[in-house]
Write a protein that holds these residues in place. Structure first.
Motif, PDB file in Angstrom:
ATOM      1  N   LEU A 101       0.829  -1.209   0.000  1.00  0.00           N
ATOM      2  CA  LEU A 101       0.000   0.000   0.000  1.00  0.00           C
ATOM      3  C   LEU A 101       0.862   1.257   0.000  1.00  0.00           C
ATOM      4  CD1 LEU A 101      -2.829  -1.066   2.461  1.00  0.00           C
ATOM      5  CD2 LEU A 101      -2.925  -0.939  -0.033  1.00  0.00           C
ATOM      6  N   ALA A 102       1.973   1.242   0.729  1.00  0.00           N
ATOM      7  CA  ALA A 102       2.891   2.385   0.730  1.00  0.00           C
ATOM      8  C   ALA A 102       3.518   2.584  -0.647  1.00  0.00           C
ATOM      9  CB  ALA A 102       3.968   2.189   1.788  1.00  0.00           C
ATOM     10  N   ALA A 103       3.850   1.480  -1.329  1.00  0.00           N
ATOM     11  CA  ALA A 103       4.430   1.583  -2.672  1.00  0.00           C
ATOM     12  C   ALA A 103       3.416   2.115  -3.672  1.00  0.00           C
ATOM     13  CB  ALA A 103       4.951   0.218  -3.121  1.00  0.00           C
ATOM     14  N   VAL A 104       2.160   1.708  -3.541  1.00  0.00           N
ATOM     15  CA  VAL A 104       1.100   2.223  -4.431  1.00  0.00           C
ATOM     16  C   VAL A 104       0.924   3.721  -4.201  1.00  0.00           C
ATOM     17  CG1 VAL A 104      -1.379   2.142  -4.898  1.00  0.00           C
ATOM     18  CG2 VAL A 104      -0.078   0.023  -4.693  1.00  0.00           C
ATOM     19  N   PHE A 105       0.926   4.142  -2.950  1.00  0.00           N
ATOM     20  CA  PHE A 105       0.812   5.566  -2.650  1.00  0.00           C
ATOM     21  C   PHE A 105       1.974   6.345  -3.257  1.00  0.00           C
ATOM     22  CE2 PHE A 105       1.766   9.289  -0.065  1.00  0.00           C
ATOM     23  CZ  PHE A 105       0.557   9.964  -0.142  1.00  0.00           C
ATOM     24  N   ARG A 106       3.211   5.833  -3.109  1.00  0.00           N
ATOM     25  CA  ARG A 106       4.378   6.505  -3.687  1.00  0.00           C
ATOM     26  C   ARG A 106       4.267   6.601  -5.198  1.00  0.00           C
ATOM     27  NH1 ARG A 106       7.377   3.518   0.126  1.00  0.00           N
ATOM     28  NH2 ARG A 106       7.828   1.906  -1.409  1.00  0.00           N
ATOM     29  N   ALA A 107       3.785   5.531  -5.828  1.00  0.00           N
ATOM     30  CA  ALA A 107       3.721   5.514  -7.293  1.00  0.00           C
ATOM     31  C   ALA A 107       2.706   6.512  -7.840  1.00  0.00           C
ATOM     32  CB  ALA A 107       3.378   4.106  -7.776  1.00  0.00           C
ATOM     33  N   PHE A 108       1.582   6.675  -7.159  1.00  0.00           N
ATOM     34  CA  PHE A 108       0.520   7.512  -7.706  1.00  0.00           C
ATOM     35  C   PHE A 108       0.467   8.927  -7.143  1.00  0.00           C
ATOM     36  CE2 PHE A 108      -1.265   3.231  -8.532  1.00  0.00           C
ATOM     37  CZ  PHE A 108      -1.291   3.332  -9.917  1.00  0.00           C
ATOM     38  N   TYR A 109       0.968   9.145  -5.934  1.00  0.00           N
ATOM     39  CA  TYR A 109       0.757  10.439  -5.290  1.00  0.00           C
ATOM     40  C   TYR A 109       2.034  11.151  -4.863  1.00  0.00           C
ATOM     41  CZ  TYR A 109      -3.912   8.532  -5.025  1.00  0.00           C
ATOM     42  OH  TYR A 109      -5.123   7.964  -5.344  1.00  0.00           O
ATOM     43  N   LEU A 110       3.190  10.751  -5.365  1.00  0.00           N
ATOM     44  CA  LEU A 110       4.438  11.361  -4.949  1.00  0.00           C
ATOM     45  C   LEU A 110       5.274  11.701  -6.174  1.00  0.00           C
ATOM     46  CD1 LEU A 110       6.142  12.063  -2.418  1.00  0.00           C
ATOM     47  CD2 LEU A 110       7.153   9.800  -2.614  1.00  0.00           C
ATOM     48  N   ARG A 111       5.745  12.938  -6.239  1.00  0.00           N
ATOM     49  CA  ARG A 111       6.581  13.379  -7.358  1.00  0.00           C
ATOM     50  C   ARG A 111       7.784  14.127  -6.821  1.00  0.00           C
ATOM     51  NH1 ARG A 111       5.025  12.317 -12.112  1.00  0.00           N
ATOM     52  NH2 ARG A 111       6.329  13.890 -13.071  1.00  0.00           N
ATOM     53  N   ARG A 113      10.993  16.693  -8.011  1.00  0.00           N
ATOM     54  CA  ARG A 113      11.460  17.598  -9.064  1.00  0.00           C
ATOM     55  C   ARG A 113      12.781  18.215  -8.608  1.00  0.00           C
ATOM     56  NH1 ARG A 113       7.180  21.507 -10.208  1.00  0.00           N
ATOM     57  NH2 ARG A 113       6.289  19.770 -11.348  1.00  0.00           N
ATOM     58  N   PHE A 114      13.823  18.004  -9.416  1.00  0.00           N
ATOM     59  CA  PHE A 114      15.141  18.563  -9.150  1.00  0.00           C
ATOM     60  C   PHE A 114      15.434  19.559 -10.262  1.00  0.00           C
ATOM     61  CE2 PHE A 114      15.050  14.449  -7.163  1.00  0.00           C
ATOM     62  CZ  PHE A 114      15.704  14.639  -5.964  1.00  0.00           C
ATOM     63  N   THR A 115      15.618  20.819  -9.894  1.00  0.00           N
ATOM     64  CA  THR A 115      15.936  21.859 -10.870  1.00  0.00           C
ATOM     65  C   THR A 115      17.298  22.449 -10.536  1.00  0.00           C
ATOM     66  OG1 THR A 115      14.930  23.664  -9.624  1.00  0.00           O
ATOM     67  CG2 THR A 115      13.482  22.411 -11.081  1.00  0.00           C
ATOM     68  N   ASN A 116      17.714  23.438 -11.288  1.00  0.00           N
ATOM     69  CA  ASN A 116      18.993  24.075 -11.001  1.00  0.00           C
ATOM     70  C   ASN A 116      18.907  25.032  -9.812  1.00  0.00           C
ATOM     71  OD1 ASN A 116      17.356  25.856 -12.396  1.00  0.00           O
ATOM     72  ND2 ASN A 116      19.062  26.825 -13.463  1.00  0.00           N
ATOM     73  N   LEU A 117      17.693  25.317  -9.320  1.00  0.00           N
ATOM     74  CA  LEU A 117      17.528  26.231  -8.190  1.00  0.00           C
ATOM     75  C   LEU A 117      17.089  25.555  -6.903  1.00  0.00           C
ATOM     76  CD1 LEU A 117      15.688  29.170  -9.999  1.00  0.00           C
ATOM     77  CD2 LEU A 117      18.129  28.926  -9.521  1.00  0.00           C
ATOM     78  N   ARG A 118      16.324  24.450  -6.994  1.00  0.00           N
ATOM     79  CA  ARG A 118      15.744  23.862  -5.779  1.00  0.00           C
ATOM     80  C   ARG A 118      15.352  22.404  -5.987  1.00  0.00           C
ATOM     81  NH1 ARG A 118      10.787  27.727  -5.969  1.00  0.00           N
ATOM     82  NH2 ARG A 118      10.622  27.698  -8.199  1.00  0.00           N
ATOM     83  N   VAL A 119      15.013  21.786  -4.868  1.00  0.00           N
ATOM     84  CA  VAL A 119      14.447  20.434  -4.840  1.00  0.00           C
ATOM     85  C   VAL A 119      13.008  20.579  -4.378  1.00  0.00           C
ATOM     86  CG1 VAL A 119      14.580  18.144  -3.805  1.00  0.00           C
ATOM     87  CG2 VAL A 119      16.667  19.394  -4.301  1.00  0.00           C
ATOM     88  N   THR A 120      12.089  19.925  -5.084  1.00  0.00           N
ATOM     89  CA  THR A 120      10.676  20.004  -4.749  1.00  0.00           C
ATOM     90  C   THR A 120      10.130  18.594  -4.586  1.00  0.00           C
ATOM     91  OG1 THR A 120      10.462  22.005  -6.080  1.00  0.00           O
ATOM     92  CG2 THR A 120       8.428  20.887  -5.480  1.00  0.00           C
ATOM     93  N   VAL A 121       9.388  18.374  -3.500  1.00  0.00           N
ATOM     94  CA  VAL A 121       8.701  17.112  -3.266  1.00  0.00           C
ATOM     95  C   VAL A 121       7.210  17.435  -3.214  1.00  0.00           C
ATOM     96  CG1 VAL A 121       8.420  15.137  -1.741  1.00  0.00           C
ATOM     97  CG2 VAL A 121      10.652  16.239  -1.942  1.00  0.00           C
ATOM     98  N   ILE A 122       6.447  16.859  -4.154  1.00  0.00           N
ATOM     99  CA  ILE A 122       5.010  17.109  -4.255  1.00  0.00           C
ATOM    100  C   ILE A 122       4.289  15.825  -3.897  1.00  0.00           C
ATOM    101  CG2 ILE A 122       3.137  17.828  -5.776  1.00  0.00           C
ATOM    102  CD1 ILE A 122       5.349  19.156  -7.524  1.00  0.00           C
ATOM    103  N   SER A 123       3.371  15.902  -2.938  1.00  0.00           N
ATOM    104  CA  SER A 123       2.638  14.705  -2.525  1.00  0.00           C
ATOM    105  C   SER A 123       1.196  15.069  -2.225  1.00  0.00           C
ATOM    106  CB  SER A 123       3.297  14.080  -1.296  1.00  0.00           C
ATOM    107  OG  SER A 123       3.254  14.983  -0.213  1.00  0.00           O
ATOM    108  N   GLY A 124       0.400  14.049  -1.951  1.00  0.00           N
ATOM    109  CA  GLY A 124      -1.012  14.255  -1.641  1.00  0.00           C
ATOM    110  C   GLY A 124      -1.891  13.905  -2.825  1.00  0.00           C
ATOM    111  N   LEU A 125      -3.166  13.775  -2.570  1.00  0.00           N
ATOM    112  CA  LEU A 125      -4.103  13.381  -3.623  1.00  0.00           C
ATOM    113  C   LEU A 125      -4.176  14.405  -4.755  1.00  0.00           C
ATOM    114  CD1 LEU A 125      -7.012  11.969  -1.443  1.00  0.00           C
ATOM    115  CD2 LEU A 125      -5.316  10.696  -2.741  1.00  0.00           C
ATOM    116  N   THR A 126      -4.150  15.678  -4.407  1.00  0.00           N
ATOM    117  CA  THR A 126      -4.227  16.723  -5.432  1.00  0.00           C
ATOM    118  C   THR A 126      -2.919  17.480  -5.571  1.00  0.00           C
ATOM    119  OG1 THR A 126      -5.076  18.291  -3.800  1.00  0.00           O
ATOM    120  CG2 THR A 126      -6.703  17.045  -5.088  1.00  0.00           C
TER     121      THR A 126
END
Length: 197
Positions: A101-111, A113-126
């Motif tokens: 269930l944790a792996a399914v959540f990571r696959a569908f609701y976690l992104r 993003r690594f850019t030249n300025l910052r690291v971004t972690v986006i999670s949650g249903l929306t």
């Protein structure tokens, strides 16, 4: 009168084309001859470039400084698909079900993003939960390979002691080296042995 209409139709048939065989209209489309230009084999449009001088202008210098400050994406994606697949296969056992269930959540609701300025972690249903941090606050980056080294965890330690654990990251070694390079730290990975899924 019928003879005059058929005679008029015979004279205009060479210069006009009727709309259809069943349509009797006094109006007809006439054939017009157009001269054709040779068609280029290349589908691209031709443009001319006019160079006025070799010295850079103030506008060009401002444009280059804007481009340096623009955000360029190095990696934007979710958890590795192998993590989901391995956990789904092992999820048939009742013991492994919470990890699946944790792996399914990571696959569908976690992104990530690594850019030249910052690291971004986006999670949650929306995607409403978002964590951003600059490379200036990065103190250390460690990696933990998973499975046979196909994916892994990236652990970023910030200057205030906070540890950000990014799980099941694809291309985790490249991303960790990129984070160290952007934080202007020596690019030496601290890697532990392969651990589980």
């Amino acid at each position: 009168m019928a003879t005059t209409n058929s005679a008029a139709a015979a004279t205009t048939s060479s210069a006009c084309i009727p709309f259809s065989a069943h349509h009797h209209s006094p109006y007809a489309i006439t054939k017009l001859s157009f001269t054709r230009r040779p068609i280029s084999k290349s589908p691209r449009l031709r443009t001319k470039l006019h160079v006025s001088s070799s010295k850079p202008t103030a506008a060009a210098a401002a444009a280059t400084t804007v481009k340096k400050n623009e955000e360029a994406i190095f990696f934007d994606g979710g958890a590795h698909y192998g993590d989901l697949l391995a956990n789904l296969i092992l999820g048939f056992t009742l013991l492994w079900l919470p990890l699946t269930l944790a792996a399914v959540f990571r696959a569908f609701y976690l992104r990530y993003r690594f850019t030249n300025l910052r690291v971004t972690v986006i999670s949650g249903l929306t995607g409403q939960d978002r964590s951003d941090f600059s490379y200036d606050v990065v103190k250390d980056v460690q990696v933990v390979p998973r499975f046979i080294g196909e994916w892994g965890d990236v652990i970023i330690t910030l200057r205030d002691g906070t540890k950000v654990d990014l799980r099941s990251v694809p291309k985790f070694r490249e991303i960790a080296k990129y984070c160290l390079a952007m934080a202007e730290k020596p690019v030496v990975l601290k890697e532990s042995g392969v651990k589980g899924f």
